[in-house]
Structure formats: structure tokens, C-alpha cells
Design a protein around this motif. Structure first.
Motif, PDB file in Angstrom:
ATOM      1  N   GLN A 139     -41.458  35.962 -18.209  1.00 21.52           N
ATOM      2  CA  GLN A 139     -40.981  34.614 -18.509  1.00 21.52           C
ATOM      3  C   GLN A 139     -41.666  34.045 -19.753  1.00 21.52           C
ATOM      4  O   GLN A 139     -41.015  33.402 -20.589  1.00 21.52           O
ATOM      5  CB  GLN A 139     -41.214  33.679 -17.305  1.00 21.52           C
ATOM      6  CG  GLN A 139     -40.323  33.974 -16.124  1.00 21.52           C
ATOM      7  CD  GLN A 139     -38.853  33.785 -16.438  1.00 21.52           C
ATOM      8  OE1 GLN A 139     -38.456  32.879 -17.176  1.00 21.52           O
ATOM      9  NE2 GLN A 139     -38.024  34.660 -15.904  1.00 21.52           N
ATOM     10  N   GLN A 140     -42.962  34.295 -19.881  1.00 20.47           N
ATOM     11  CA  GLN A 140     -43.687  33.822 -21.063  1.00 20.47           C
ATOM     12  C   GLN A 140     -43.149  34.484 -22.328  1.00 20.47           C
ATOM     13  O   GLN A 140     -42.991  33.823 -23.361  1.00 20.47           O
ATOM     14  CB  GLN A 140     -45.184  34.101 -20.919  1.00 20.47           C
ATOM     15  CG  GLN A 140     -45.889  33.219 -19.927  1.00 20.47           C
ATOM     16  CD  GLN A 140     -47.339  33.616 -19.708  1.00 20.47           C
ATOM     17  OE1 GLN A 140     -47.782  34.688 -20.119  1.00 20.47           O
ATOM     18  NE2 GLN A 140     -48.099  32.757 -19.033  1.00 20.47           N
ATOM     19  N   LEU A 167     -40.123  35.688 -22.737  1.00 24.28           N
ATOM     20  CA  LEU A 167     -38.795  35.128 -23.003  1.00 24.28           C
ATOM     21  C   LEU A 167     -38.902  33.756 -23.653  1.00 24.28           C
ATOM     22  O   LEU A 167     -38.154  33.440 -24.592  1.00 24.28           O
ATOM     23  CB  LEU A 167     -37.980  35.048 -21.712  1.00 24.28           C
ATOM     24  CG  LEU A 167     -37.480  36.370 -21.140  1.00 24.28           C
ATOM     25  CD1 LEU A 167     -36.825  36.147 -19.772  1.00 24.28           C
ATOM     26  CD2 LEU A 167     -36.497  37.030 -22.098  1.00 24.28           C
ATOM     27  N   GLN A 168     -39.829  32.938 -23.170  1.00 24.38           N
ATOM     28  CA  GLN A 168     -40.020  31.612 -23.753  1.00 24.38           C
ATOM     29  C   GLN A 168     -40.518  31.726 -25.187  1.00 24.38           C
ATOM     30  O   GLN A 168     -40.094  30.959 -26.058  1.00 24.38           O
ATOM     31  CB  GLN A 168     -41.003  30.793 -22.912  1.00 24.38           C
ATOM     32  CG  GLN A 168     -40.420  30.313 -21.607  1.00 24.38           C
ATOM     33  CD  GLN A 168     -41.435  29.567 -20.750  1.00 24.38           C
ATOM     34  OE1 GLN A 168     -42.626  29.556 -21.032  1.00 24.38           O
ATOM     35  NE2 GLN A 168     -40.949  28.941 -19.681  1.00 24.38           N
ATOM     36  N   GLN A 169     -41.416  32.685 -25.419  1.00 24.02           N
ATOM     37  CA  GLN A 169     -41.940  32.886 -26.771  1.00 24.02           C
ATOM     38  C   GLN A 169     -40.820  33.336 -27.707  1.00 24.02           C
ATOM     39  O   GLN A 169     -40.713  32.852 -28.834  1.00 24.02           O
ATOM     40  CB  GLN A 169     -43.071  33.925 -26.749  1.00 24.02           C
ATOM     41  CG  GLN A 169     -43.732  34.152 -28.099  1.00 24.02           C
ATOM     42  CD  GLN A 169     -44.479  32.936 -28.591  1.00 24.02           C
ATOM     43  OE1 GLN A 169     -44.979  32.136 -27.804  1.00 24.02           O
ATOM     44  NE2 GLN A 169     -44.562  32.786 -29.892  1.00 24.02           N
ATOM     45  N   LYS A 204     -37.626  32.737 -27.302  1.00 20.08           N
ATOM     46  CA  LYS A 204     -36.739  31.591 -27.482  1.00 20.08           C
ATOM     47  C   LYS A 204     -37.335  30.625 -28.499  1.00 20.08           C
ATOM     48  O   LYS A 204     -36.633  30.089 -29.355  1.00 20.08           O
ATOM     49  CB  LYS A 204     -36.517  30.896 -26.139  1.00 20.08           C
ATOM     50  CG  LYS A 204     -35.548  29.762 -26.178  1.00 20.08           C
ATOM     51  CD  LYS A 204     -35.338  29.153 -24.809  1.00 20.08           C
ATOM     52  CE  LYS A 204     -34.388  27.980 -24.880  1.00 20.08           C
ATOM     53  NZ  LYS A 204     -34.207  27.346 -23.565  1.00 20.08           N
ATOM     54  N   ARG A 205     -38.625  30.430 -28.399  1.00 18.85           N
ATOM     55  CA  ARG A 205     -39.313  29.521 -29.324  1.00 18.85           C
ATOM     56  C   ARG A 205     -39.236  30.050 -30.763  1.00 18.85           C
ATOM     57  O   ARG A 205     -38.998  29.293 -31.695  1.00 18.85           O
ATOM     58  CB  ARG A 205     -40.771  29.361 -28.875  1.00 18.85           C
ATOM     59  CG  ARG A 205     -41.575  28.428 -29.713  1.00 18.85           C
ATOM     60  CD  ARG A 205     -41.743  27.128 -28.996  1.00 18.85           C
ATOM     61  NE  ARG A 205     -42.612  26.268 -29.780  1.00 18.85           N
ATOM     62  CZ  ARG A 205     -42.393  24.994 -29.926  1.00 18.85           C
ATOM     63  NH1 ARG A 205     -41.407  24.429 -29.299  1.00 18.85           N
ATOM     64  NH2 ARG A 205     -43.197  24.266 -30.653  1.00 18.85           N
TER      65      ARG A 205
END
Length: 128
Positions: free
Chosen positions: A73-74, A76-78, A80-81
Motif C-alpha cells: 500500500q505504501q 502504491l501511494q508513493q 500515485k504521489r
């Protein structure tokens, strides 16, 4: 022979006078029960130990899966960011600073550490 007969009758008479003494060994059933009870206790202890070990292993596996999921999840968030950062950079390059939107954005970006951070926040709010 008379002597032997006399001794035998004397022993027989003494034996009849004294009640039978219980044997010092426990009955076979008691010994067997005690022995099997100890074996059952050892088996139960082994089963409990095995179950505890399995529980610990399952918990370790669950924790590892949870940690892997959090890491995913981290990441994926990175990602996305990073994607949003690229989008914000392109948006900033296209933004005319003298247009009404450009002038508004200048004021909006004053409270951010950089125009890029402001653009990311602005795009996040307006993408949903």
C-alpha cells in the motif's frame, strides 16, 4: 521323616493362625491406570505444545502478510504521489501566471512551501 512332617504341620498351623498379608505390589489395574494416565498426560502436553507452536507460526505468517500488504500500500501511494507530482509539474508548466487561474493560484500557493506542493494539493482536491 517325622521331623519334616512335624515342621510342615507347625508351619501349616502358624499359617492358618496369621491372616494373609496383602502383597506389597499395587494391583495390576492401578499400575496400568497410573502408567497410562502418565502417558496420556505426556501426549496431551505434546499436543498442547504442538498447537501452541502452530498458533505462533500462524501468527508470524499473519504478521508477515500484514506487513507485506502495508508495504504494498505504501508503494502504491508513493507511485500515485509520483504520478501526481508529474501531472502537477505539467499543469504548472502550462499554467499562464497572468490568467485568472494563474493569479488565483499564486495566492493559493503562498501558504505552501513550494508551488509544486500547492499544485499537488490543488489537483488532489479537484480530481475527485
Amino acid at each position: 521323616m517325622d521331623e519334616i512332617d512335624r515342621l510342615l504341620s507347625q508351619l501349616k498351623a502358624e499359617n492358618e493362625k496369621q491372616p494373609a498379608k496383602p502383597s506389597p505390589q499395587p494391583p495390576v489395574e492401578s499400575f496400568s491406570t497410573a502408567k497410562s494416565s502418565g502417558a496420556i498426560d505426556r501426549i496431551l502436553e505434546q499436543v498442547k505444545s504442538d498447537r501452541d507452536r502452530q498458533d505462533r507460526e500462524q501468527e508470524e505468517i499473519r504478521q508477515a502478510q500484514l506487513k507485506a500488504e502495508q508495504l504494498k500500500q505504501q508503494q502504491l501511494q508513493q507511485e500515485k504521489r509520483e504520478e501526481l507530482k508529474k501531472t502537477a509539474q505539467v499543469w504548472l508548466e502550462k499554467l499562464d501566471p497572468f490568467s485568472p487561474e494563474g493569479l488565483w493560484f499564486e495566492r493559493f500557493a503562498e501558504k505552501y512551501e513550494s508551488k509544486l506542493a500547492a499544485a499537488i494539493d490543488y489537483l488532489l482536491e479537484n480530481s475527485g
